[in-house]
Motif scaffolding. Sequence first.
Motif, PDB file in Angstrom:
ATOM      1  N   ASP B 117      29.062  18.953  -3.299  1.00  0.00           N
ATOM      2  CA  ASP B 117      27.779  19.432  -3.797  1.00  0.00           C
ATOM      3  C   ASP B 117      27.472  20.837  -3.265  1.00  0.00           C
ATOM      4  O   ASP B 117      26.887  21.664  -3.964  1.00  0.00           O
ATOM      5  N   ARG B 190      15.938  18.040  -4.266  1.00  0.00           N
ATOM      6  CA  ARG B 190      17.125  17.717  -5.062  1.00  0.00           C
ATOM      7  C   ARG B 190      17.898  19.007  -5.296  1.00  0.00           C
ATOM      8  O   ARG B 190      17.320  20.048  -5.564  1.00  0.00           O
ATOM      9  N   THR B 191      19.201  18.901  -5.233  1.00  0.00           N
ATOM     10  CA  THR B 191      19.998  20.125  -5.388  1.00  0.00           C
ATOM     11  C   THR B 191      20.209  20.425  -6.864  1.00  0.00           C
ATOM     12  O   THR B 191      20.182  19.519  -7.704  1.00  0.00           O
ATOM     13  N   SER B 192      20.405  21.694  -7.153  1.00  0.00           N
ATOM     14  CA  SER B 192      20.784  22.097  -8.500  1.00  0.00           C
ATOM     15  C   SER B 192      22.191  22.667  -8.432  1.00  0.00           C
ATOM     16  O   SER B 192      22.718  22.900  -7.341  1.00  0.00           O
ATOM     17  N   SER B 193      22.785  22.923  -9.558  1.00  0.00           N
ATOM     18  CA  SER B 193      24.183  23.367  -9.549  1.00  0.00           C
ATOM     19  C   SER B 193      24.300  24.877  -9.483  1.00  0.00           C
ATOM     20  O   SER B 193      25.339  25.441  -9.799  1.00  0.00           O
ATOM     21  N   HIS B 194      23.221  25.553  -9.059  1.00  0.00           N
ATOM     22  CA  HIS B 194      23.288  27.009  -8.946  1.00  0.00           C
ATOM     23  C   HIS B 194      24.174  27.426  -7.786  1.00  0.00           C
ATOM     24  O   HIS B 194      24.276  26.721  -6.788  1.00  0.00           O
ATOM     25  N   GLN B 226      18.147  32.609  -9.340  1.00  0.00           N
ATOM     26  CA  GLN B 226      17.103  31.766  -9.914  1.00  0.00           C
ATOM     27  C   GLN B 226      17.143  30.360  -9.322  1.00  0.00           C
ATOM     28  O   GLN B 226      16.146  29.640  -9.358  1.00  0.00           O
ATOM     29  N   GLY B 227      18.299  29.979  -8.743  1.00  0.00           N
ATOM     30  CA  GLY B 227      18.401  28.667  -8.103  1.00  0.00           C
ATOM     31  C   GLY B 227      17.659  28.622  -6.767  1.00  0.00           C
ATOM     32  O   GLY B 227      17.271  27.563  -6.301  1.00  0.00           O
ATOM     33  N   GLN B 229      18.649  28.788  -3.834  1.00  0.00           N
ATOM     34  CA  GLN B 229      19.278  27.939  -2.808  1.00  0.00           C
ATOM     35  C   GLN B 229      20.002  28.819  -1.792  1.00  0.00           C
ATOM     36  O   GLN B 229      20.661  29.779  -2.161  1.00  0.00           O
ATOM     37  N   ARG B 246      16.001  25.420  -0.017  1.00  0.00           N
ATOM     38  CA  ARG B 246      15.522  26.120  -1.213  1.00  0.00           C
ATOM     39  C   ARG B 246      14.228  26.800  -0.808  1.00  0.00           C
ATOM     40  O   ARG B 246      13.397  26.223  -0.122  1.00  0.00           O
ATOM     41  N   LEU B 260      17.429  20.964   1.727  1.00  0.00           N
ATOM     42  CA  LEU B 260      18.181  20.192   0.742  1.00  0.00           C
ATOM     43  C   LEU B 260      19.204  19.264   1.410  1.00  0.00           C
ATOM     44  O   LEU B 260      19.533  18.224   0.875  1.00  0.00           O
TER      45      LEU B 260
END
Lengths: 449, 299
Positions: B117, B190-194, B226-227, B229, B246, B260
């Motif tokens: 991840d 929650r993580t994003s895929s950025h 934009q993520g 992270q 984040r 995160l």
Amino acid sequence: MSSQRFYTGDEQGLIKVITITEPQVVKVKRVKRNQPTPEAPPKPIPTIITWGSPDREKAIQLLCWDHGKKYLAVARKNGLVQLVDPLNNGSSVYEFKLPLEKQDKVDTIFVGLFANTEHIITCTNTGVLTVQSIHNVSQQRTFSIGKDICRMRVHPKEHHVVATAGKEQELTLWDLNELSNDSSENSTPASKEKKTKQINGSSISSGKGSKKDAPSETRYKSKETLANGQLFKAKNVKNDHLDLRVPIWNTDFQFLSPINISRIAVGTRYHQIRVYDTKSGARRPVVDVEIGSMPVVAMANGPNANEIVFSDTEANVYSVNTVNGEILGQFKGFTGVATALATFVPFGGESDVSHLVSVAMDRCLRVHDLSKTRKLLHKVYLKQRMTAVVVGEFTPAEPSEEEEDNYNRSTKKSKDIKGEEGDEDDEDIWESMGKLKEKKTVKKRKNIQ
Amino acid sequence: MVEINTIKNKLKREELYQKQKSAKAKEKRDRRTALQKEEASNPEKKEKRLVENVPNTLENTREFDETIVGDDEEVAADEATDEFSQYFQSGVAPKILITTSKGPSSAVYEFATELVDIFPNSHFVKRKPQFEMRHIVEFSKNRDFTDIMVINEDRKEPNALTLIHLPNGPTAHFKLSSISLSKEIEGHGRTSSHKPELILNNFNTRLGHTIGRMFTALFPHVPEFQGRQVATLHNQRDFIFFRRHRYMFKNAKRVNLQELGPRFTLKLKWLQKGTFDRKGEYEWMFKPEMETSRRRFFL
């Protein structure tokens, strides 16, 4: 202020000249209780001079002096072999290039380098032994001596005797003069005879003991197992307790004593230290011990023939007795694997101790005492992963004016003191002795006449 | 003034002691309020006091280390052509293979999922017992992987991480400790895929630089801002702390951080030249004898 010089080679192809200047040893007078203790003598400051510009393709693999310690021979990654003048900022005096190509995804590297006034001898891990004449560029002889060679060294006295060892390659001594017969020659055949003659001549002139070695040569020849040009070939040790063959992978070796060079110490990838005696007639090692658990990387002669120093891949450096195989001690302070070792007698040979100089992958040059303490004397950070080191010249201290004055004063004083006290007694003695001698000599002369 | 502990009457002694104590506290309180008042009228003085008041720590009293990298042309030239130049100079995007030791337990799988991840373009491959590390290195080279991560375990707990840079090394081995997975962190996001941003702290020595460059080469060159992270690798006293956050803009001035996860701590055990080889040459290796002082650090 005496200074000792070292030359190092690194992965960026730079030659660095490190000069360690020893501060003057000042005898500290006894300090009275309430007085402050005198300041400790200043630490030696190393000066570093760098030759060349960084280029990984020119990474230095081996360094050595030529026979007269006049030029420095350098073997580089791209196949370039140079003779470098240390007095002229490391400018190249002579160079030639060998094609080093990849074989089976493995880089070809230099595993041996030697230079004398006549030739440069190199060897690669693919087993290509090259003898290049310095005076004539076209004179180059190459021999193929088997693959997977890990180290080639030339006999320190007889420069036509070359030793090799490697992976599944037992320690072998070759005679270059004999080898020339079945070699594949690079240069034109017309000059063939001349070359061999020249090389014979040079080897005799440079090697004083070649005649001495003759009887042993003939003895080795009588054995059938020796191939053409071989003087000695070691034999694998006996099978282990399960009756399995012991694998061979010699990584480095050293001729032990400079006086009587028949003993050779070998280090292996399976962390064995073996000592072969080429003149005893036995082909198996005289001493065979296992030390540590990691492959041997580099070896150096100890202060005498009974001691050898070697480094392993886990940044350990041991000192080992070559007579019974005991570990004598370990040198501390290494954080990376010591890639090259050299021993020398400090203060220009006027000392009864020897020092060990080493360069390591942790980018440092270290000088250790080789005596029982094995103390770390100097440590110099050199910014590059180091690969080679040689010991350079020693500059003795120039006595400073103050010292000279002191010396004069003290000698004068002693003379004065003697003059006052012991004049009469001395004269009496001298008179009596002088008379005796005169009489005798006169008598003798008369007799002869 | 009477020495309190020489008074033999316990009640008297207690009384005097309490008086003395409260007097001391009052004096301190008065001093501080006076200072506060003075600084309220003169804010420069407060600033000056805060700047000057630096407590001694192990880090800022660390032993002199000559390998700390400053502005040095030679070191810069060395780094420009080292094993990571493929990432830094040629701009090859990282592609990571994550695997485990043989016969892994469930805790290792969970940790591996977290690692997948964290690193964009990373692939988990189940370790097959018939392949040794040198085989895996060869396979990965053929498949254009730039790094291999191997999680090792002891007593069903992940305890070590081996990082192999391909194709020519180096290999670093870290001790792995203090793992908290995302789900164990209270209030985690929650993580994003950025692609995350990367913060590296305090990798100062020549060895630290190598390790820092090794970590940098695990993340893509350009993050997706934009993520919002951020992955942080913070080195303190040779322990490397990993955190992931984040950032959230509350208004034009204030920013909030949301963790995160996961959290873990790494400590370098050895660095080896070339790809993994048990008998290979160690460029740096930790030995207990190197711990000569609490103020000596290597990264």
